[in-house]
Design a protein around this motif. Structure first.
Motif, mmCIF file in Angstrom:
data_model
loop_
_atom_site.group_PDB
_atom_site.id
_atom_site.type_symbol
_atom_site.label_atom_id
_atom_site.label_comp_id
_atom_site.label_asym_id
_atom_site.label_seq_id
_atom_site.Cartn_x
_atom_site.Cartn_y
_atom_site.Cartn_z
ATOM 1 N N ASP A 13 30.686 33.689 31.010
ATOM 2 C CA ASP A 13 31.736 34.150 30.978
ATOM 3 C C ASP A 13 32.653 34.157 32.323
ATOM 4 O OD1 ASP A 13 32.272 34.951 28.344
ATOM 5 O OD2 ASP A 13 30.896 36.815 28.690
ATOM 6 N N THR A 14 31.860 33.608 33.311
ATOM 7 C CA THR A 14 32.266 33.140 34.745
ATOM 8 C C THR A 14 32.747 31.869 35.023
ATOM 9 O OG1 THR A 14 31.228 34.904 35.543
ATOM 10 C CG2 THR A 14 31.924 33.438 36.941
ATOM 11 N N ARG A 196 28.051 38.085 55.167
ATOM 12 C CA ARG A 196 29.749 37.739 55.543
ATOM 13 C C ARG A 196 30.074 36.576 55.234
ATOM 14 N NH1 ARG A 196 27.120 38.072 60.544
ATOM 15 N NH2 ARG A 196 27.468 36.321 61.773
ATOM 16 N N GLN A 197 28.966 35.514 55.170
ATOM 17 C CA GLN A 197 29.505 34.042 55.116
ATOM 18 C C GLN A 197 29.251 33.873 53.189
ATOM 19 O OE1 GLN A 197 28.401 32.953 59.757
ATOM 20 N NE2 GLN A 197 27.577 31.633 57.852
ATOM 21 N N MET A 198 29.190 34.659 52.645
ATOM 22 C CA MET A 198 28.907 34.363 51.142
ATOM 23 C C MET A 198 30.098 35.034 50.179
ATOM 24 S SD MET A 198 24.938 35.713 50.307
ATOM 25 C CE MET A 198 23.669 35.280 51.305
ATOM 26 N N ILE A 199 30.396 34.278 49.118
ATOM 27 C CA ILE A 199 31.353 34.558 48.277
ATOM 28 C C ILE A 199 30.647 34.701 46.923
ATOM 29 C CG2 ILE A 199 33.221 33.970 46.850
ATOM 30 C CD1 ILE A 199 34.068 31.807 49.256
ATOM 31 N N PHE A 200 30.816 35.837 46.175
ATOM 32 C CA PHE A 200 30.135 36.074 44.914
ATOM 33 C C PHE A 200 31.190 36.185 43.751
ATOM 34 C CE2 PHE A 200 28.595 38.179 41.337
ATOM 35 C CZ PHE A 200 27.152 37.488 40.933
ATOM 36 N N VAL A 201 31.082 35.369 42.799
ATOM 37 C CA VAL A 201 32.163 35.227 41.547
ATOM 38 C C VAL A 201 31.366 35.851 40.461
ATOM 39 C CG1 VAL A 201 33.799 34.022 40.321
ATOM 40 C CG2 VAL A 201 33.279 33.441 42.740
ATOM 41 N N GLY A 202 31.879 36.773 39.736
ATOM 42 C CA GLY A 202 31.131 37.360 38.600
ATOM 43 C C GLY A 202 32.244 38.031 37.538
ATOM 44 N N ASP A 203 31.907 38.408 36.677
ATOM 45 C CA ASP A 203 32.680 38.851 35.515
ATOM 46 C C ASP A 203 32.361 40.420 34.906
ATOM 47 O OD1 ASP A 203 31.810 38.596 32.402
ATOM 48 O OD2 ASP A 203 30.562 37.269 33.802
ATOM 49 N N GLY A 204 30.963 40.618 34.981
ATOM 50 C CA GLY A 204 30.606 41.717 34.245
ATOM 51 C C GLY A 204 29.756 42.781 35.013
ATOM 52 N N TYR A 205 29.479 43.780 34.277
ATOM 53 C CA TYR A 205 28.757 44.901 34.786
ATOM 54 C C TYR A 205 27.482 44.619 35.569
ATOM 55 C CZ TYR A 205 31.957 47.944 32.454
ATOM 56 O OH TYR A 205 33.253 48.785 31.964
ATOM 57 N N THR A 206 26.777 43.627 34.944
ATOM 58 C CA THR A 206 25.394 42.963 36.017
ATOM 59 C C THR A 206 25.814 42.679 37.064
ATOM 60 O OG1 THR A 206 25.415 40.843 34.809
ATOM 61 C CG2 THR A 206 24.346 42.585 33.681
ATOM 62 N N GLY A 218 30.763 42.583 54.387
ATOM 63 C CA GLY A 218 31.830 41.827 54.769
ATOM 64 C C GLY A 218 31.938 40.422 54.090
ATOM 65 N N GLY A 219 30.984 40.270 53.056
ATOM 66 C CA GLY A 219 31.399 39.021 52.006
ATOM 67 C C GLY A 219 32.519 39.188 51.362
ATOM 68 N N ILE A 220 32.749 38.280 50.344
ATOM 69 C CA ILE A 220 33.952 38.204 49.592
ATOM 70 C C ILE A 220 33.712 38.378 48.043
ATOM 71 C CG2 ILE A 220 36.097 36.911 48.956
ATOM 72 C CD1 ILE A 220 35.801 35.464 51.666
ATOM 73 N N PRO A 221 33.618 39.311 47.438
ATOM 74 C CA PRO A 221 33.509 39.438 46.046
ATOM 75 C C PRO A 221 34.584 39.387 45.004
ATOM 76 C CG PRO A 221 33.560 41.600 46.768
ATOM 77 C CD PRO A 221 33.826 40.821 48.086
ATOM 78 N N ILE A 222 34.472 38.549 44.108
ATOM 79 C CA ILE A 222 35.612 38.072 43.237
ATOM 80 C C ILE A 222 35.226 38.355 42.055
ATOM 81 C CG2 ILE A 222 37.217 36.106 42.568
ATOM 82 C CD1 ILE A 222 36.466 34.960 45.174
ATOM 83 N N ALA A 223 36.052 39.212 41.131
ATOM 84 C CA ALA A 223 35.838 39.143 39.457
ATOM 85 C C ALA A 223 36.947 38.250 38.841
ATOM 86 C CB ALA A 223 36.167 40.705 39.197
ATOM 87 N N VAL A 224 36.214 37.392 37.776
ATOM 88 C CA VAL A 224 37.132 36.910 36.921
ATOM 89 C C VAL A 224 36.941 37.607 35.437
ATOM 90 C CG1 VAL A 224 36.789 34.818 38.364
ATOM 91 C CG2 VAL A 224 35.243 35.355 36.365
ATOM 92 N N TYR A 225 37.834 37.079 34.581
ATOM 93 C CA TYR A 225 37.747 37.364 33.373
ATOM 94 C C TYR A 225 38.451 36.269 32.466
ATOM 95 C CZ TYR A 225 43.316 37.789 33.708
ATOM 96 O OH TYR A 225 44.564 37.635 33.952
ATOM 97 N N ASP A 226 38.017 36.454 31.110
ATOM 98 C CA ASP A 226 38.441 35.277 30.239
ATOM 99 C C ASP A 226 39.805 35.788 29.783
ATOM 100 O OD1 ASP A 226 38.635 33.565 28.016
ATOM 101 O OD2 ASP A 226 36.902 33.553 27.547
ATOM 102 N N ARG A 227 40.536 35.220 29.892
ATOM 103 C CA ARG A 227 41.904 35.491 29.266
ATOM 104 C C ARG A 227 42.141 35.318 27.876
ATOM 105 N NH1 ARG A 227 45.769 29.771 31.272
ATOM 106 N NH2 ARG A 227 44.128 28.542 30.694
#
Length: 283
Positions: A13-14, A196-206, A218-227
């Motif tokens: 789902d990501t 701080r030099q990591m990006i995490f891309v995920g979609d769910g509660y886990t 200081g890292g970058i967390p990004i959430a995605v969703y299935d349209r």
């Protein structure tokens, strides 16, 4: 100096539609939603199972009972090779590498997967070669080749363990079979990839523990969703309301999509920060 950026993805789902549900349908279970609602959910809500071992156990049972063919490594890999991916995923990695190279040629960009999905599926996908390492849930197989037990479960805070693997450089064959190594304390100079030099891309509660850990450091967390999955939009937006993520995007990685552009901007920004730090360090 730390001159590596790590982009870490969940998988199901990501980067792709849920590969486990896809495998069940590929195995002949047409109404896979019933598997989750009638087989897995009761274990979680009535018997207090953790969600990930619950679904892995029910899959083994389904293979043993004849609901689907027995689960083998070969069948899982065969599905992995066929599994669809979200738009633009196959070209994303080259685009991000080019963006970093244009910003600061000395910076290394690495990609990882930390997933509650099934490793034997994910390692067979068309993009598996793009990742420095894939950590996922695993089956143990008997002498007849059929799945008989769960060998590894990755869920919730288990996922943060593997962010520490990336941070400390505990990657590759030399670190397989050494589970306690991640607890080793390192000095700041020994850290390979700061959070701080990591990006995490995920979609769910886990993924929430990974979102929170990077947000804190200081890292970058990004959430995605299935349209196409409107039933999950509410939980995805909750990540924004709770302040757990920097951004929320539809899982469309095509060139010039909002998500692709944001990831390009993110890796360029991190590469620029590394370049500035290097100049300061050199005096």
């Amino acid at each position: 100096m730390h001159e590596t950026i790590a982009v870490v993805f969940d998988f199901d789902d990501t980067l792709a539609p849920d590969t486990t549900t896809g495998f069940l349908r590929h195995s002949g279970l047409v109404d896979a939603s019933r598997f989750w609602k009638e087989e897995v959910d009761p274990l979680i809500t009535r018997e207090d199972w953790d969600p990930v071992p619950a679904y892995l156990y029910r899959m083994i049972e389904a293979g043993r009972s004849g609901c689907i063919p027995p689960i083998t490594r070969e069948r899982l890999a065969d599905w992995g090779r066929r599994a669809p991916l979200h738009p633009g995923v196959e070209t994303l990695f080259a685009r991000l590498r080019a963006a970093v190279r244009e910003t600061h040629p000395r910076v290394q960009l690495e990609f990882y997967v930390i997933s509650s999905g099934i490793g034997d599926v994910l390692r067979a996908t068309r993009i598996a070669h793009e990742f420095t390492q894939i950590w996922a849930s695993e089956f143990h197989y008997g002498s007849d080749g059929q799945a008989v037990f769960v060998r590894r479960v990755i869920s919730f805070t288990d996922k943060t363990r593997y962010l520490f693997h990336v941070q400390k450089g505990l990657i590759g064959p030399d670190h397989v079979g050494r589970p306690f190594e991640v607890n080793r304390k390192l000095s700041p100079e020994q850290i390979r990839v700061p959070f701080r030099q990591m990006i995490f891309v995920g979609d769910g509660y886990t993924d929430i523990p990974c979102f929170s850990l990077l947000r804190q450091h200081g890292g970058i967390p990004i959430a995605v969703y299935d349209r196409h999955r409107e039933d999950k939009w509410g939980s995805a937006f909750q990540f924004v309301r709770d302040g757990r993520v920097a951004n929320l995007h539809a899982a469309n990685y095509a060139e010039d999509s909002d998500l692709s552009n944001f990831l390009v901007m993110a890796v360029r920004s991190l590469a620029t920060d590394i370049a500035l730090a290097a100049r300061t360090y050199q005096g």
